[in-house]
Design a protein around this motif. Structure first.
Motif, PDB file in Angstrom:
ATOM      1  N   LEU A   1      21.246  -0.039  -0.926  1.00  0.00           N
ATOM      2  CA  LEU A   1      20.290   0.468   0.053  1.00  0.00           C
ATOM      3  C   LEU A   1      19.469   1.565  -0.620  1.00  0.00           C
ATOM      4  O   LEU A   1      20.027   2.575  -1.064  1.00  0.00           O
TER       5      LEU A   1
ATOM      6  N   GLN B   1      21.472   9.746   4.419  1.00  0.00           N
ATOM      7  CA  GLN B   1      20.054   9.719   4.092  1.00  0.00           C
ATOM      8  C   GLN B   1      19.462  11.119   4.069  1.00  0.00           C
ATOM      9  O   GLN B   1      18.885  11.543   3.079  1.00  0.00           O
TER      10      GLN B   1
ATOM     11  N   GLY C   1      14.430   1.926   2.256  1.00  0.00           N
ATOM     12  CA  GLY C   1      15.023   1.219   3.379  1.00  0.00           C
ATOM     13  C   GLY C   1      15.367  -0.221   3.091  1.00  0.00           C
ATOM     14  O   GLY C   1      16.030  -0.877   3.904  1.00  0.00           O
ATOM     15  N   SER C   2      14.953  -0.735   1.921  1.00  0.00           N
ATOM     16  CA  SER C   2      15.260  -2.123   1.600  1.00  0.00           C
ATOM     17  C   SER C   2      16.634  -2.244   0.955  1.00  0.00           C
ATOM     18  O   SER C   2      17.196  -1.267   0.460  1.00  0.00           O
ATOM     19  N   ARG C   3      17.156  -3.446   0.964  1.00  0.00           N
ATOM     20  CA  ARG C   3      18.457  -3.743   0.368  1.00  0.00           C
ATOM     21  C   ARG C   3      18.292  -4.847  -0.668  1.00  0.00           C
ATOM     22  O   ARG C   3      17.583  -5.823  -0.415  1.00  0.00           O
TER      23      ARG C   3
ATOM     24  N   ILE D   1      17.235   4.645  -0.553  1.00  0.00           N
ATOM     25  CA  ILE D   1      16.946   5.695   0.416  1.00  0.00           C
ATOM     26  C   ILE D   1      15.801   6.604  -0.015  1.00  0.00           C
ATOM     27  O   ILE D   1      15.319   7.398   0.791  1.00  0.00           O
TER      28      ILE D   1
ATOM     29  N   TRP E   1      13.701   3.961  12.460  1.00  0.00           N
ATOM     30  CA  TRP E   1      13.618   4.558  11.129  1.00  0.00           C
ATOM     31  C   TRP E   1      13.779   6.074  11.215  1.00  0.00           C
ATOM     32  O   TRP E   1      14.490   6.690  10.421  1.00  0.00           O
TER      33      TRP E   1
ATOM     34  N   GLY F   1      17.366   6.798  11.701  1.00  0.00           N
ATOM     35  CA  GLY F   1      18.126   6.536  10.481  1.00  0.00           C
ATOM     36  C   GLY F   1      18.035   7.671   9.482  1.00  0.00           C
ATOM     37  O   GLY F   1      18.994   7.959   8.763  1.00  0.00           O
ATOM     38  N   LEU F   2      16.883   8.335   9.460  1.00  0.00           N
ATOM     39  CA  LEU F   2      16.707   9.438   8.524  1.00  0.00           C
ATOM     40  C   LEU F   2      17.574  10.643   8.870  1.00  0.00           C
ATOM     41  O   LEU F   2      17.759  11.536   8.048  1.00  0.00           O
TER      42      LEU F   2
END
Length: 251
Positions: A109, A76, A127-129, A111, A67, A70-71
Motif C-alpha cells: 500500500l 498513514q 493509495g494504490s496497491r 501511502i 480518503w 483514511g488519512l
C-alpha cells in the motif's frame, strides 16, 4: 441469518479494487452479491454521505470523504508526517520518484509519493496497491513479513512483465539477501523501463513498519549512492518514530 445494512454497505465499498476503480451500479451490485434494488438504495446513501462519487459516465468511484478518513489512521497520518521531510530531502538529492509504502495483507500500500523529474514509467499512486514480489518496497516488506504471509505470496506469484520473478526458489533467495544486505532491488519487474531500490523503515521496537524506495531508469551506476541516501532517510524517519512526540501521537 440476515445480513446487516452495515455489512451490505461495506460489501459495496469492498467491490472496488486496483482493477475496479470505477464501477457501474449493476457492476457494484454483482460484485457485492446484492440485489440491484438494494444496491441502488445503499449506493445513493453512500453517495450522499461522500463515501462514493459519481462520474459523468454514470460510474461510481471511491469518494473523497473516505480518503480523508483514511488519512487519519495512525499508519498513514503518523508515518506520512514523520517521513515527509525526509522524502523531500531524498527527492532533492536524487530528483527521482520516491515512495513510502506499508504492507496491507498480501500487497503493498503506497501511502506517500513524490514524482521524479526523469521520464520513468511509474504505475504506483498514493493509495494504490501493487504486488509485493514485483516491487522494491514490496520485496523489503515481504522479506520481513511473517512466514505465513511469505508462504501465501509464493503461492500467488504472477508475471507482470517479462522480467518479473515468478520462481519461488529464486524469490526466496532474493528475500534472504534483502534481510542480509538491508536493501532490495528490481529491474523492470513492475513496469518496463523502471528499476527500483528500497530499504526498510524501522519503528520504536526495531520492527519493520514501512519501506522507502526510489524508482530510476537504471541502477547499474547509481545503486550504491541511492542505497546510501535511502538508508540515511530511513534512519531519520526511524528516529522520529521512536521519539516521545511520535509515541504520544499514537496514545
Amino acid at each position: 441469518m440476515s445480513t446487516s445494512v452495515t455489512s451490505r454497505a461495506l460489501d459495496l465499498l469492498g467491490a472496488f479494487g486496483p482493477e475496479h476503480r470505477a464501477l457501474t451500479l449493476s457492476s457494484l451490485a454483482r460484485r457485492a452479491g446484492l440485489p440491484l434494488a438494494t444496491a441502488h438504495r445503499l449506493v445513493a446513501e453512500l453517495h450522499r454521505w461522500g463515501a462514493l462519487a459519481r462520474l459523468d459516465t454514470g460510474e461510481y468511484v471511491i469518494g473523497r470523504r473516505l480518503w480523508d478518513l483514511g488519512l487519519l489512521a495512525p499508519v498513514q497520518a503518523g508515518l506520512r508526517q514523520a517521513a515527509s521531510p525526509f522524502l523531500h530531502d531524498l527527492y532533492g538529492a536524487t530528483l527521482a520518484t520516491v515512495h513510502l509504502a506499508v504492507r496491507d495483507e498480501l500487497e503493498v500500500l503506497y501511502i506517500d509519493r513524490i514524482s521524479g523529474h526523469a521520464s520513468v514509467p511509474v504505475v504506483s499512486k498514493v493509495g494504490s496497491r501493487l504486488p509485493m514480489h514485483a516491487t522494491g518496497v514490496g520485496k523489503v516488506l515481504l522479506a520481513h513479513a511473517p512466514e505465513p504471509v511469505r508462504g501465501e505470496v509464493l503461492q500467488r506469484l504472477h508475471r507482470v512483465t517479462p522480467y518479473t520473478v515468478t520462481q519461488p526458489a529464486r524469490l526466496l533467495e532474493q528475500l534472504r539477501r534483502v534481510r542480509a544486505e538491508g536493501f532490495a532491488t528490481t529491474g523492470e519487474e513492475m513496469s518496463p523501463g523502471a528499476c527500483s531500490v528500497a530499504v526498510p523503515v524501522r519503528g520504536p521496537d526495531g520492527e519493520v513498519v514501512a519501506a522507502l524506495g526510489i524508482v530510476v531508469p537504471d541502477l547499474r551506476r547509481e545503486r550504491a549512492r541511492l542505497v546510501a541516501a535511502l538508508r540515511v532517510a530511513a534512519q531519520g524517519i526511524g528516529r522520529v518514530l521512536t521519539s516521545a512526540q511520535w509515541k504520544q501521537g499514537l496514545a
